[in-house]
Design a protein around this motif. Structure first.
Motif, PDB file in Angstrom:
ATOM      1  N   PHE A   3      -5.797  -8.734  -2.195  1.00 34.41           N
ATOM      2  CA  PHE A   3      -4.456  -8.184  -2.224  1.00 34.41           C
ATOM      3  C   PHE A   3      -3.885  -7.949  -0.827  1.00 34.41           C
ATOM      4  O   PHE A   3      -2.710  -7.624  -0.681  1.00 34.41           O
ATOM      5  N   PHE A   4      -4.715  -8.093   0.192  1.00 30.42           N
ATOM      6  CA  PHE A   4      -4.292  -7.814   1.565  1.00 30.42           C
ATOM      7  C   PHE A   4      -4.678  -8.979   2.475  1.00 30.42           C
ATOM      8  O   PHE A   4      -5.467  -8.823   3.405  1.00 30.42           O
ATOM      9  N   PRO A   5      -4.132 -10.160   2.234  1.00 24.53           N
ATOM     10  CA  PRO A   5      -4.532 -11.348   3.006  1.00 24.53           C
ATOM     11  C   PRO A   5      -4.160 -11.284   4.480  1.00 24.53           C
ATOM     12  O   PRO A   5      -4.736 -11.995   5.289  1.00 24.53           O
ATOM     13  N   GLU A   6      -3.183 -10.433   4.837  1.00 23.32           N
ATOM     14  CA  GLU A   6      -2.711 -10.383   6.212  1.00 23.32           C
ATOM     15  C   GLU A   6      -3.160  -9.126   6.952  1.00 23.32           C
ATOM     16  O   GLU A   6      -2.669  -8.831   8.041  1.00 23.32           O
TER      17      GLU A   6
ATOM     18  N   GLU B 225     -15.089  -4.797  -2.477  1.00 24.58           N
ATOM     19  CA  GLU B 225     -14.360  -5.063  -1.242  1.00 24.58           C
ATOM     20  C   GLU B 225     -13.793  -6.474  -1.233  1.00 24.58           C
ATOM     21  O   GLU B 225     -12.659  -6.699  -0.781  1.00 24.58           O
ATOM     22  N   GLU B 226     -14.567  -7.428  -1.730  1.00 24.97           N
ATOM     23  CA  GLU B 226     -14.102  -8.813  -1.758  1.00 24.97           C
ATOM     24  C   GLU B 226     -12.900  -8.953  -2.681  1.00 24.97           C
ATOM     25  O   GLU B 226     -11.910  -9.621  -2.347  1.00 24.97           O
ATOM     26  N   ILE B 227     -12.973  -8.314  -3.841  1.00 25.12           N
ATOM     27  CA  ILE B 227     -11.871  -8.354  -4.800  1.00 25.12           C
ATOM     28  C   ILE B 227     -10.636  -7.686  -4.209  1.00 25.12           C
ATOM     29  O   ILE B 227      -9.527  -8.218  -4.258  1.00 25.12           O
ATOM     30  N   TYR B 228     -10.822  -6.518  -3.633  1.00 25.48           N
ATOM     31  CA  TYR B 228      -9.702  -5.761  -3.077  1.00 25.48           C
ATOM     32  C   TYR B 228      -9.025  -6.508  -1.942  1.00 25.48           C
ATOM     33  O   TYR B 228      -7.809  -6.468  -1.787  1.00 25.48           O
ATOM     34  N   GLY B 229      -9.834  -7.211  -1.148  1.00 25.42           N
ATOM     35  CA  GLY B 229      -9.285  -7.931  -0.019  1.00 25.42           C
ATOM     36  C   GLY B 229      -8.297  -9.006  -0.403  1.00 25.42           C
ATOM     37  O   GLY B 229      -7.447  -9.400   0.418  1.00 25.42           O
TER      38      GLY B 229
ATOM     39  N   GLY C 278       0.113  -6.649   1.148  1.00 25.03           N
ATOM     40  CA  GLY C 278       1.009  -7.568   1.818  1.00 25.03           C
ATOM     41  C   GLY C 278       1.563  -8.589   0.861  1.00 25.03           C
ATOM     42  O   GLY C 278       0.901  -9.027  -0.061  1.00 25.03           O
ATOM     43  N   LYS C 279       2.811  -8.963   1.027  1.00 18.57           N
ATOM     44  CA  LYS C 279       3.453  -9.930   0.156  1.00 18.57           C
ATOM     45  C   LYS C 279       3.106 -11.333   0.581  1.00 18.57           C
ATOM     46  O   LYS C 279       2.908 -11.587   1.747  1.00 18.57           O
TER      47      LYS C 279
ATOM     48  N   CYS D  68      -8.086  -4.472 -10.497  1.00 15.76           N
ATOM     49  CA  CYS D  68      -8.242  -3.784  -9.216  1.00 15.76           C
ATOM     50  C   CYS D  68      -7.097  -2.807  -9.071  1.00 15.76           C
ATOM     51  O   CYS D  68      -5.937  -3.201  -9.104  1.00 15.76           O
ATOM     52  N   ILE D  69      -7.419  -1.544  -8.967  1.00 16.70           N
ATOM     53  CA  ILE D  69      -6.399  -0.522  -8.904  1.00 16.70           C
ATOM     54  C   ILE D  69      -6.008  -0.266  -7.464  1.00 16.70           C
ATOM     55  O   ILE D  69      -6.849  -0.166  -6.594  1.00 16.70           O
TER      56      ILE D  69
END
Length: 224
Positions: free
Chosen positions: A88-91, A82-86, A223-224, A12-13
């Motif tokens: 990386f942004f859990p918050e 979208e599911e894959i990309y999400g 988000g970290k 995922c880029i």
């Protein structure tokens, strides 16, 4: 025999530079090990990708085998992306941003990503050449794909990027960057254009290369 490189099967880029302003990519599915095969990439596609990317035949073949295992249909849908990309942004909310990234990768506008589009996108966003990375960044901001960027398109992408910033980080942003509109205004100012003018690809690349703030404003940091 193991090779010197172990390319991920599905990557995922994200629009993100490290301290040297380089794009990075995150593996989200590990390569499938062993000798089983899910199909063979056609010689035509293989030869084309060898010419148009920096990848070797062995790397492309490995990616194809794993791509077929993870995507039996041979295509990635917007919902899958979208599911894959999400992840990386859990918050925060990355859905809109993921939709724009998907659109920029879907070069034939058929609503899916095939293997060739995936590999070309990976090449453009992970290559060491900044020019390729910024060519792709331009395509991300060129929402209507007409070869130019308008202030409205910059606002649209800045809105999408802002949604990926967690609320607690939004509150700590500088006063001239703490809303999507302010970030869009600041980014647009680097191109020396009036509100109703438009920016060509060369102008975009030049404006971003000459301003560290512009490089930072077009990035999207998970988000970290």
């Amino acid at each position: 025999m193991a090779t010197s490189t172990s390319p991920p099967s599905f990557t995922c880029i994200r629009v993100c530079w490290d301290c040297h302003h380089c794009f990075t990519s995150e593996a989200i599915l590990q390569p499938t090990m062993g000798n089983s095969k899910s199909g063979v990439v056609s010689r035509e596609i293989l030869d084309d990708l060898k010419v148009s990317t920096k990848f070797t035949e062995a790397e492309i073949t490995q990616w194809y085998e794993n791509f077929q295992k993870q995507c039996p249909s041979g295509r990635i849908t917007p919902a899958q992306f979208e599911e894959i990309y999400g992840r990386f942004f859990p918050e925060s909310d990355a859905k809109t941003y993921a939709q724009h990234v998907f659109r920029s990768f879907d070069t034939n506008d058929d609503g899916t990503l095939d293997f060739k589009e995936y590999i070309v996108a990976l090449h453009m966003t992970s290559s060491g050449k900044m020019s390729l990375k910024l060519e792709w960044a331009f395509s991300l901001f060129d929402v209507d794909k007409n070869g130019y960027i308008t202030k409205n398109e910059v606002c649209e992408i800045c809105q999408a990027i802002f949604k990926t910033i967690p609320k607690e980080k939004q509150e700590k942003l500088p006063s001239d960057e703490n809303t999507p509109e302010k970030r869009a205004d600041k980014l647009w100012s680097f191109f020396s254009k009036e509100e109703n003018e438009r920016v060509a690809e060369g102008e975009f690349v030049k404006g971003v290369l000459e301003n560290d703030d512009a490089l930072r404003l077009i990035q999207c940091e998970p988000g970290k």
